[in-house]
Design a protein around this motif. Structure first.
Motif, PDB file in Angstrom:
ATOM      1  N   ALA A   8       0.821  -1.203   0.000  1.00  0.00           N
ATOM      2  CA  ALA A   8       0.000   0.000   0.000  1.00  0.00           C
ATOM      3  C   ALA A   8       0.857   1.255   0.000  1.00  0.00           C
ATOM      4  CB  ALA A   8      -0.949  -0.017   1.200  1.00  0.00           C
ATOM      5  N   GLN A   9       2.021   1.192   0.813  1.00  0.00           N
ATOM      6  CA  GLN A   9       2.859   2.385   0.953  1.00  0.00           C
ATOM      7  C   GLN A   9       3.881   2.420  -0.181  1.00  0.00           C
ATOM      8  OE1 GLN A   9       2.137   4.589   3.288  1.00  0.00           O
ATOM      9  NE2 GLN A   9       0.516   3.243   4.046  1.00  0.00           N
ATOM     10  N   THR A  10       3.454   2.707  -1.358  1.00  0.00           N
ATOM     11  CA  THR A  10       4.380   2.783  -2.496  1.00  0.00           C
ATOM     12  C   THR A  10       4.203   4.108  -3.185  1.00  0.00           C
ATOM     13  OG1 THR A  10       2.776   1.759  -3.980  1.00  0.00           O
ATOM     14  CG2 THR A  10       4.344   0.295  -2.864  1.00  0.00           C
ATOM     15  N   ALA A  11       5.182   4.510  -3.856  1.00  0.00           N
ATOM     16  CA  ALA A  11       5.098   5.766  -4.598  1.00  0.00           C
ATOM     17  C   ALA A  11       5.518   5.510  -6.036  1.00  0.00           C
ATOM     18  CB  ALA A  11       6.017   6.790  -3.957  1.00  0.00           C
ATOM     19  N   PRO A  12       4.693   5.891  -6.998  1.00  0.00           N
ATOM     20  CA  PRO A  12       5.100   5.699  -8.388  1.00  0.00           C
ATOM     21  C   PRO A  12       6.378   6.479  -8.660  1.00  0.00           C
ATOM     22  CG  PRO A  12       2.775   6.344  -8.217  1.00  0.00           C
ATOM     23  CD  PRO A  12       3.366   6.525  -6.880  1.00  0.00           C
ATOM     24  N   VAL A  13       7.228   5.847  -9.394  1.00  0.00           N
ATOM     25  CA  VAL A  13       8.491   6.479  -9.752  1.00  0.00           C
ATOM     26  C   VAL A  13       8.282   7.266 -11.037  1.00  0.00           C
ATOM     27  CG1 VAL A  13      10.868   6.030 -10.411  1.00  0.00           C
ATOM     28  CG2 VAL A  13       9.776   4.644  -8.653  1.00  0.00           C
ATOM     29  N   PRO A  14       8.818   8.495 -11.090  1.00  0.00           N
ATOM     30  CA  PRO A  14       8.680   9.237 -12.342  1.00  0.00           C
ATOM     31  C   PRO A  14       9.214   8.401 -13.492  1.00  0.00           C
ATOM     32  CG  PRO A  14       9.681  10.595 -10.635  1.00  0.00           C
ATOM     33  CD  PRO A  14       9.560   9.222 -10.078  1.00  0.00           C
ATOM     34  N   ALA A  15       8.645   8.628 -14.671  1.00  0.00           N
ATOM     35  CA  ALA A  15       9.034   7.824 -15.840  1.00  0.00           C
ATOM     36  C   ALA A  15      10.541   7.680 -15.883  1.00  0.00           C
ATOM     37  CB  ALA A  15       8.534   8.487 -17.105  1.00  0.00           C
ATOM     38  N   SER A  16      10.969   6.460 -15.548  1.00  0.00           N
ATOM     39  CA  SER A  16      12.415   6.234 -15.454  1.00  0.00           C
ATOM     40  C   SER A  16      12.971   5.840 -16.809  1.00  0.00           C
ATOM     41  CB  SER A  16      12.699   5.137 -14.429  1.00  0.00           C
ATOM     42  OG  SER A  16      12.130   3.934 -14.852  1.00  0.00           O
ATOM     43  N   PRO A  17      14.252   6.172 -17.017  1.00  0.00           N
ATOM     44  CA  PRO A  17      14.858   5.786 -18.299  1.00  0.00           C
ATOM     45  C   PRO A  17      15.000   4.268 -18.373  1.00  0.00           C
ATOM     46  CG  PRO A  17      16.524   6.619 -16.789  1.00  0.00           C
ATOM     47  CD  PRO A  17      15.189   6.845 -16.128  1.00  0.00           C
ATOM     48  N   LEU A  18      15.102   3.777 -19.589  1.00  0.00           N
ATOM     49  CA  LEU A  18      15.293   2.342 -19.808  1.00  0.00           C
ATOM     50  C   LEU A  18      16.695   1.959 -19.330  1.00  0.00           C
ATOM     51  CD1 LEU A  18      13.579   0.070 -21.097  1.00  0.00           C
ATOM     52  CD2 LEU A  18      14.895   0.414 -23.199  1.00  0.00           C
ATOM     53  N   GLN A  19      16.774   0.908 -18.514  1.00  0.00           N
ATOM     54  CA  GLN A  19      18.078   0.453 -18.005  1.00  0.00           C
ATOM     55  C   GLN A  19      18.370  -0.951 -18.514  1.00  0.00           C
ATOM     56  OE1 GLN A  19      18.780   1.542 -13.758  1.00  0.00           O
ATOM     57  NE2 GLN A  19      16.618   2.153 -13.815  1.00  0.00           N
ATOM     58  N   ARG A  20      19.667  -1.271 -18.583  1.00  0.00           N
ATOM     59  CA  ARG A  20      20.061  -2.574 -19.122  1.00  0.00           C
ATOM     60  C   ARG A  20      20.935  -3.319 -18.101  1.00  0.00           C
ATOM     61  NH1 ARG A  20      20.442   0.919 -23.441  1.00  0.00           N
ATOM     62  NH2 ARG A  20      19.106   0.409 -25.218  1.00  0.00           N
ATOM     63  N   GLY A  21      20.947  -4.623 -18.246  1.00  0.00           N
ATOM     64  CA  GLY A  21      21.790  -5.450 -17.403  1.00  0.00           C
ATOM     65  C   GLY A  21      21.781  -6.892 -17.876  1.00  0.00           C
ATOM     66  N   ILE A  22      22.520  -7.717 -17.182  1.00  0.00           N
ATOM     67  CA  ILE A  22      22.592  -9.150 -17.506  1.00  0.00           C
ATOM     68  C   ILE A  22      21.984  -9.908 -16.339  1.00  0.00           C
ATOM     69  CG2 ILE A  22      24.157 -11.099 -17.869  1.00  0.00           C
ATOM     70  CD1 ILE A  22      26.065  -9.045 -19.217  1.00  0.00           C
ATOM     71  N   VAL A  23      21.134 -10.872 -16.661  1.00  0.00           N
ATOM     72  CA  VAL A  23      20.456 -11.623 -15.610  1.00  0.00           C
ATOM     73  C   VAL A  23      21.453 -12.576 -14.957  1.00  0.00           C
ATOM     74  CG1 VAL A  23      18.583 -13.199 -15.055  1.00  0.00           C
ATOM     75  CG2 VAL A  23      18.234 -11.409 -16.762  1.00  0.00           C
ATOM     76  N   LYS A  24      21.663 -12.348 -13.670  1.00  0.00           N
ATOM     77  CA  LYS A  24      22.580 -13.201 -12.920  1.00  0.00           C
ATOM     78  C   LYS A  24      21.836 -14.405 -12.340  1.00  0.00           C
ATOM     79  CE  LYS A  24      24.935 -13.306  -8.472  1.00  0.00           C
ATOM     80  NZ  LYS A  24      25.311 -12.551  -7.276  1.00  0.00           N
ATOM     81  N   MET A  25      20.599 -14.166 -11.831  1.00  0.00           N
ATOM     82  CA  MET A  25      19.901 -15.223 -11.114  1.00  0.00           C
ATOM     83  C   MET A  25      18.395 -14.988 -11.178  1.00  0.00           C
ATOM     84  SD  MET A  25      20.620 -16.309  -7.162  1.00  0.00           S
ATOM     85  CE  MET A  25      19.928 -17.787  -6.446  1.00  0.00           C
ATOM     86  N   VAL A  26      17.641 -16.079 -11.233  1.00  0.00           N
ATOM     87  CA  VAL A  26      16.180 -16.013 -11.162  1.00  0.00           C
ATOM     88  C   VAL A  26      15.775 -16.509  -9.775  1.00  0.00           C
ATOM     89  CG1 VAL A  26      14.015 -16.866 -12.103  1.00  0.00           C
ATOM     90  CG2 VAL A  26      15.930 -16.356 -13.636  1.00  0.00           C
ATOM     91  N   LEU A  27      15.191 -15.613  -8.973  1.00  0.00           N
ATOM     92  CA  LEU A  27      14.818 -15.992  -7.614  1.00  0.00           C
ATOM     93  C   LEU A  27      13.503 -16.765  -7.586  1.00  0.00           C
ATOM     94  CD1 LEU A  27      15.734 -12.639  -5.844  1.00  0.00           C
ATOM     95  CD2 LEU A  27      17.054 -14.746  -5.835  1.00  0.00           C
ATOM     96  N   SER A  28      12.552 -16.337  -8.442  1.00  0.00           N
ATOM     97  CA  SER A  28      11.254 -17.014  -8.516  1.00  0.00           C
ATOM     98  C   SER A  28      10.636 -16.644  -9.856  1.00  0.00           C
ATOM     99  CB  SER A  28      10.350 -16.554  -7.369  1.00  0.00           C
ATOM    100  OG  SER A  28       9.974 -15.205  -7.571  1.00  0.00           O
ATOM    101  N   GLY A  29       9.375 -17.018 -10.012  1.00  0.00           N
ATOM    102  CA  GLY A  29       8.721 -16.709 -11.278  1.00  0.00           C
ATOM    103  C   GLY A  29       8.486 -15.244 -11.496  1.00  0.00           C
TER     104      GLY A  29
END
Length: 911
Positions: A8-29
């Motif tokens: 419930a206590q969340t705040a929308p983040v202003p339109a953030s730029p597209l970020q890139r990375g490499i997937v190191k690990m999948v924690l769950s679905g």
């Protein structure tokens, strides 16, 4: 891990730029960990949760040490969702936007496969496959992404995909096994066959947590044969990384984490499972070593099934390049030239069972110790047994004799390849441990066979265990460990359960009584087999008789060999010239070789005398042939006399070694008493150069005086043109050299004794005087001025028919008189008869022709030595008459009358 909808206590983040990375690990679905690109170390990483969807939570193990907690199983379809993402994303580049960031920092967003948003939307793919549900609370109508997810979920439900299929999904829940009751049996049951697995966690570079398929065993696996830097857990619970620990962990993570691999479980050591991880792109164990992230570990190297030599080679490559953990590495043989690291040499001696004396191509001798092995040794109480008995390691330590014999039979006299592995520094004596000099340790091979490995495989040596960071070891250490394991398994040698072999070897060297009893057996045996155990000198050896199991001292018959230096009751006896060369010749020919001996007799000290043969060569004859021995008169009655005499004659003619200064005696000097009826007076001119305290004198032949003057003149001109380097000459007893006399001139000399570099006793061979000089006043004699060019000019003589008084004052008077009369003057000399050390002569003054010796008798300075030879009686009578006149006149020694007793032979007065 379960995904949850945004709190419930969340705040929308202003339109953030597209970020890139490499997937190191999948924690769950619905949660992944993304990392950046590495720049000088492990890259930063962050967890991204997929917005607007929820996937089942995967199983979680109960917290260790909290008995109230229980294992939590998978939720239906949770593992399948995780696997869907794992196979699609691990190691791939993704782009993402962060839409929501919670107060505790959890980030939610959209993830796309590829470099931009045109790639596959991961959340949509999961919902489409029925592996996640859409969070419909608070759907905003103006959000096309949420609308699209709802549409896909409806289609998935209609198609009964995944969790929407019939049956409730209980079949998708894994039966995870976190522990194995008997890890050793489990590993053995797999028979080292590769099994499929997923790497779930990387603890450090060489320890991982793997999920074994298809039975879902979750096991910790340590890589066989290697160890990476680790994270040390401190008392406060924090972890401190060792140097390169984080880099090694990232290296393994980036290649294996959540990858499909095959694992060979190779062993179980103290509940730790050892294995090798096989990946289509290579073997991580070898890669870690090659890149300098790991070091080889001996204890687990033995179980590695993919070839230990590959691991050593990879580690060696990293060491040579000095990468990472090896950045400060210095090779054990870094200070050696290539020619000193690898060479071919001839084995001359086996020392105990782990060292060899080899002869290099240069002729130099070098002791080589076999790397990383320990010869048999006494353990515990056995050391204290038989304290009264002399301890002989070769025979008294179990298996030492077998080990030495194995090496001796295989190597003595053979050429071997030597590869130096390390130089063991000298160590001082410690408590209960002896001091060791510096040791060159090497791997020795012959015909491709590693001698140390062969010795260990027969159970005749053991392998030394090292600290893990000790790099001073054999380059074939793993083969040595494997050989030792085989020897232990097969119960060979030292590892045998049988009774140890006992060698009862009787040492009868110097035991006169035992030798007397043993002599007839050896004489009757004819030629007996023996092994030369030690060489004392060119003609004195210690032999081991295998049939008789005894040790004897053996002297070579028929020859007179130069004696080596040795301790005598009166002090150290100096070595005779060429004694060292004779000993070296004998060593090279027979030491530790199998020989045949013929025993003829024994001496009073219990030493056996006889002939020694090696491969058809008689050692006595060989020494004479090489001008290192003379024939002894006792050889006349042997079968080898002719061979000895002909060999001696050939060397005498060539004037080699011990015959270098040999001169045939002039015929006129030899007086044949039996043939001579009258005394022959054949006086020749000589120049007297030196008178000794015993009334011996040295004289030069006047005829050859010109040659000496010419030689000295040329020699001094040569020295003036090319002065010798001061202190460069190393004096040795028996050597000919040049010596600078007190007058500043150089003369030819012979070294008689070397007390120290500052005290060298020399004899001037052309003048007969002696002097003690510093080695800085000595120089090597140029060949053009050696005794081969011109023999020594000073010849020693003594007076015939006279005897010098024993009283020191009386003797000094005689010497002073003779020095005053004839030293440094020309006289006439006639040889009357030969003596034990030099010819006995009469000498006349050059001008008056008066007999000098007779003059001494007339003045009462000396006594007459009465000779019995008939042809000398006229001279003896003249001398005796003069003596009587001196006695009557009470001159000098006769001033108190005739002081001699009738039987005082020492005075030369015999009736």
């Amino acid at each position: 891990m379960a995904s949850v909808s945004g709190p419930a206590q969340t705040a929308p983040v202003p339109a953030s730029p597209l970020q890139r990375g490499i997937v190191k690990m999948v924690l769950s679905g619905c949660a992944i960990i993304v990392r950046g690109q590495p720049r000088g170390g492990p890259p930063p990483e962050r967890q991204i949760n997929l917005s607007n969807i929820r996937a089942g939570a995967t199983a979680r193990r109960a917290a260790q040490g909290q008995p109230d907690t229980k294992d939590i199983p998978d939720e239906p379809w949770a593992f399948q969702a995780r696997e869907f993402l794992r196979k699609k994303l691990i190691g791939k580049e993704v782009c993402f936007t962060v839409e929501i960031k919670t107060a505790i920092g959890r980030e939610y967003g959209m993830v796309y496969l590829g470099k931009d948003t045109t790639g596959e939307n991961i959340a949509e793919s999961l919902v489409n496959e029925g592996l996640a549900t859409v969070r419909r609370e608070g759907i905003r109508g103006n959000n096309p992404e949420q609308a699209r997810l709802c549409e896909l979920e409806d289609q998935s439900k209609a198609s009964k995909k995944g969790m929407w299929s019939e049956g409730g999904g209980t079949h998708t829940i894994r039966d995870l096994k976190y522990t194995i009751e008997n890890p050793r049996n489990f590993v053995d049951s797999l028979h080292q066959k590769p099994i499929n697995a997923i790497i779930e966690h990387v603890r450090d570079g060489s320890v991982v947590r793997a999920l074994l398929l298809p039975d879902y065993y979750l096991v910790t696996v340590m890589l066989s044969g290697v160890k990476c830097p680790t994270f040390k857990r401190e008392a406060d619970g924090t972890e401190t990384p060792e140097p390169f620990a984080a880099e090694a962990k990232f290296f393994t993570e980036s290649r294996l984490l959540q990858r499909d691999v095959q694992i060979i479980l190779e062993s179980c050591h103290n509940q730790i499972i050892l294995g090798t991880i096989l990946h289509p792109n290579g073997n991580i164990t070898e890669l870690l070593l090659k890149e300098g992230f790991a070091r080889c570990v001996d204890w687990s190297m033995a179980v590695y099934t993919q070839g230990a030599e590959k691991l050593r080679a990879a580690e060696r490559s990293a060491k040579e390049r000095k990468v990472r953990i090896w950045k400060d590495y210095v090779a054990p043989t870094a200070n050696l030239d290539q020619k000193d690291r690898q060479f071919v040499a001839k084995v001359m001696q086996v020392v105990n069972a782990d060292a060899l004396v080899v002869k290099l191509n240069s002729g130099e001798y070098k002791t080589i110790h076999l790397s990383s092995i320990r010869p048999p040794r006494n353990e515990g109480e056995e050391k204290n047994k038989d304290k009264d008995k002399r301890f002989r390691p070769l025979y008294d330590i179990p298996y030492m004799f077998e080990a030495r014999e194995f090496l001796r039979k295989k190597l003595i006299g053979k050429k071997v390849n030597v590869t130096v592995d390390y130089i063991r520094a000298a160590t001082g004596p410690g408590e209960g441990t002896p001091a060791f000099s510096e040791r060159t340790c090497a791997t020795v091979t012959i015909g491709g066979i590693n001698i140390a490995e062969a010795l260990v495989s027969k159970g005749l040596a053991t392998v030394i265990r090292y600290r893990q960071d000790d790099d001073q070891r054999s380059s074939h250490y793993d083969e040595l460990l494997a050989a030792e394991a085989r020897a232990i398994k097969n119960g060979k040698g030292l590892h045998s359960k049988k009774e140890v072999p006992i060698h009862r070897v009787a040492d009868i060297s110097g035991e006169t009584q035992k030798a007397k009893q043993f002599l007839p057996f050896l004489q009757r045996a004819g030629r007996s087999e023996a092994v030369v155990e030690y060489v004392f000198s060119g003609s004195r050896l210690k032999l081991y008789m295998p049939k008789e199991t005894c040790l004897i001292t053996f002297l070579l018959a028929g020859i007179e060999c130069p004696r080596s230096s040795r301790n005598m009751p009166g002090g150290m006896q100096m070595a005779e010239p060429f004694s060292d060369e004779a000993m070296l010749f004998t060593k090279e020919l027979v030491l530790q070789r199998e020989v045949e001996v013929e025993v003829e007799s024994m001496d009073k000290a219990g030493n056996f005398i006889g002939w020694l043969h090696i491969e058809g060569v008689n050692l006595s004859v060989a020494l004479v042939e090489n001008a290192l021995s003379k024939v002894h008169f006792t050889a006349e009655r042997s079968a080898y006399y002719k061979a000895l005499v002909s060999a001696e004659e050939a060397c005498r003619q060539k004037k080699e070694k011990i015959w270098a200064n040999y001169e045939e005696k002039p015929v006129e000097e030899v007086v044949h008493v039996s043939e001579e009826k009258e005394r022959v007076a054949n006086y020749r001119p000589v120049y007297v150069t030196e008178i000794t305290d015993t009334l011996h004198f040295y004289a030069q032949d006047v005829e050859t005086g010109g040659q000496l003057e010419s030689l000295m003149e040329t020699m001094r001109a040569e020295i003036a043109a090319h002065p010798p380097v001061e202190g460069s000459y190393s004096a040795r007893r028996g050597d000919y050299c040049l010596a600078k006399f007190a007058d500043g001139e150089w003369y030819r000399a012979r070294v008689e004794k070397v007390e120290s570099p500052a005290k060298v006793h020399v004899f001037y061979i052309d003048y007969g005087n002696r002097e003690v000089v510093s080695s800085t006043r000595l120089a090597a004699i140029p060949p053009a001025f050696s005794t081969r060019t011109l023999p020594a000019q000073a010849t020693e003589y003594t007076f015939a028919f006279i005897q010098v008084p024993q009283d020191e004052d009386a003797r000094a008077d005689v010497v002073d008189c003779v020095v005053r009369d004839i030293q440094n003057s020309q006289c006439l000399l006639n040889v009357e008869y030969s003596g034990a050390t030099c010819p006995h002569v009469t000498i006349q003054f050059g001008d008056t022709k008066d007999d000098v010796g007779l003059g001494l008798v007339k003045e009462g300075l000396v006594m007459v030595d009465v000779r019995k030879e008939k042809h000398l009686q006229k001279m003896v009578t003249e001398y005796l008459n003069s003596q009587e006149s001196a006695k009557s006149a009470r001159l000098n020694i006769w001033r108190y009358g005739d002081f001699r007793a009738d039987d005082a032979d020492e005075f030369g007065y015999r009736r």
